[in-house]
Design a protein around this motif. Structure first.
Motif, short mmCIF file in Angstrom:
data_model
loop_
_atom_site.label_atom_id
_atom_site.label_comp_id
_atom_site.label_asym_id
_atom_site.label_seq_id
_atom_site.Cartn_x
_atom_site.Cartn_y
_atom_site.Cartn_z
N LYS A 238 0.99 -1.08 0.00
CA LYS A 238 0.04 -0.14 -0.02
C LYS A 238 0.77 1.50 0.10
O LYS A 238 0.53 2.30 -0.71
CB LYS A 238 -0.94 -0.04 1.27
N ASP A 239 1.81 1.34 0.68
CA ASP A 239 2.81 2.42 0.98
C ASP A 239 3.35 2.83 -0.21
O ASP A 239 3.48 3.91 -0.82
CB ASP A 239 3.89 2.32 2.01
N ALA A 240 3.75 1.67 -1.28
CA ALA A 240 4.49 2.09 -2.51
C ALA A 240 3.52 2.53 -3.28
O ALA A 240 3.81 3.34 -4.18
CB ALA A 240 5.15 0.85 -3.17
N TYR A 241 2.32 2.07 -3.49
CA TYR A 241 1.00 2.35 -4.32
C TYR A 241 1.00 3.79 -4.16
O TYR A 241 0.90 4.69 -5.00
CB TYR A 241 -0.03 1.67 -4.13
N TYR A 242 0.87 4.19 -2.79
CA TYR A 242 0.36 5.69 -2.30
C TYR A 242 1.82 6.53 -2.68
O TYR A 242 1.52 7.76 -3.13
CB TYR A 242 0.02 5.71 -0.91
N ALA A 243 2.88 5.94 -2.64
CA ALA A 243 4.24 6.81 -3.08
C ALA A 243 4.22 7.30 -4.35
O ALA A 243 4.30 8.48 -4.73
CB ALA A 243 5.14 6.04 -2.73
N VAL A 244 3.88 6.23 -5.30
CA VAL A 244 3.74 6.33 -6.69
C VAL A 244 2.71 7.34 -7.07
O VAL A 244 2.93 8.31 -7.99
CB VAL A 244 3.74 5.06 -7.63
N ARG A 245 1.54 7.30 -6.54
CA ARG A 245 0.24 7.91 -6.71
C ARG A 245 0.55 9.43 -6.23
O ARG A 245 -0.24 10.49 -6.87
CB ARG A 245 -1.01 7.42 -6.18
N SER A 246 1.25 9.71 -5.57
CA SER A 246 1.47 10.88 -4.97
C SER A 246 2.54 11.85 -6.04
O SER A 246 2.47 13.22 -5.98
CB SER A 246 2.27 11.13 -3.75
N ASP A 247 2.97 11.29 -6.91
CA ASP A 247 3.97 11.98 -7.96
C ASP A 247 3.41 11.54 -9.33
O ASP A 247 3.35 10.37 -9.85
CB ASP A 247 5.37 11.46 -7.87
N GLN B 50 4.45 12.22 -12.36
CA GLN B 50 5.40 11.83 -13.28
C GLN B 50 5.67 10.04 -12.80
O GLN B 50 5.61 9.28 -13.97
CB GLN B 50 6.76 12.36 -13.35
N LEU B 51 5.76 9.79 -11.68
CA LEU B 51 5.79 8.43 -11.52
C LEU B 51 4.65 7.56 -11.86
O LEU B 51 4.73 6.54 -12.37
CB LEU B 51 6.12 8.02 -9.97
N GLU B 52 3.44 8.35 -11.47
CA GLU B 52 2.31 7.60 -11.77
C GLU B 52 2.17 7.38 -13.19
O GLU B 52 1.47 6.26 -13.50
CB GLU B 52 0.83 8.48 -11.22
N ASN B 53 2.55 8.19 -14.15
CA ASN B 53 2.60 7.85 -15.52
C ASN B 53 3.43 6.84 -16.12
O ASN B 53 3.17 6.24 -16.91
CB ASN B 53 2.80 9.20 -16.29
N MET B 54 4.61 6.56 -15.15
CA MET B 54 5.40 5.69 -15.81
C MET B 54 5.45 4.28 -15.14
O MET B 54 5.62 3.17 -15.91
CB MET B 54 6.97 6.14 -15.14
N PHE B 55 4.34 3.91 -14.18
CA PHE B 55 4.05 2.69 -13.61
C PHE B 55 2.71 2.52 -13.42
O PHE B 55 2.21 3.32 -13.02
CB PHE B 55 4.84 2.54 -12.42
N GLU B 56 2.25 1.34 -14.06
CA GLU B 56 1.03 0.82 -13.75
C GLU B 56 1.01 0.04 -12.53
O GLU B 56 1.49 -1.31 -12.40
CB GLU B 56 0.28 0.22 -14.87
N PRO B 57 0.17 0.42 -11.40
CA PRO B 57 -0.04 -0.14 -10.30
C PRO B 57 -0.67 -1.78 -10.44
O PRO B 57 -1.64 -1.66 -11.16
CB PRO B 57 -0.60 0.59 -9.27
#
Length: 84
Positions: A1-10, A12-19
């Motif tokens: 969950k923490d990694a998911y929220y970390a990626v969602r908070s940025d 640029q990262l959110e566009n690079m990775f599909e959770p």
């Protein structure tokens, strides 16, 4: 969950990775195979029998079935075994 929220908070990262969510491990033959593989990788004089049903249940319980928590638990146990 923490990694998911970390990626969602940025954005640029959110566009690079599909959770996607990894399933938790179950008390079955796949877990026994995983634990056998992990045991063979640890540099212990005497191999641990992690496929003992009680020990498998303990590992699942303490790790909540997640691979990261399992590896942390088993790595700490291996260090204690080496030190003792």
């Amino acid at each position: 969950k923490d990694a998911y929220y970390a990626v969602r908070s940025d954005s640029q990262l959110e566009n690079m990775f599909e959770p996607f969510t990894l399933p938790v491990w179950q008390d079955d033959e796949e877990l026994a195979s995983l634990l056998t593989s992990i045991t063979s990788a640890f540099p212990l004089r005497k191999a641990s029998i992690l496929t003992n049903p009680d020990l498998m249940h303990f590992i699942l319980d303490k790790s909540e079935g997640t691979i990261g928590e399992m590896m942390t638990l088993l790595s700490k146990a291996a260090v204690l075994a080496i030190e003792s």
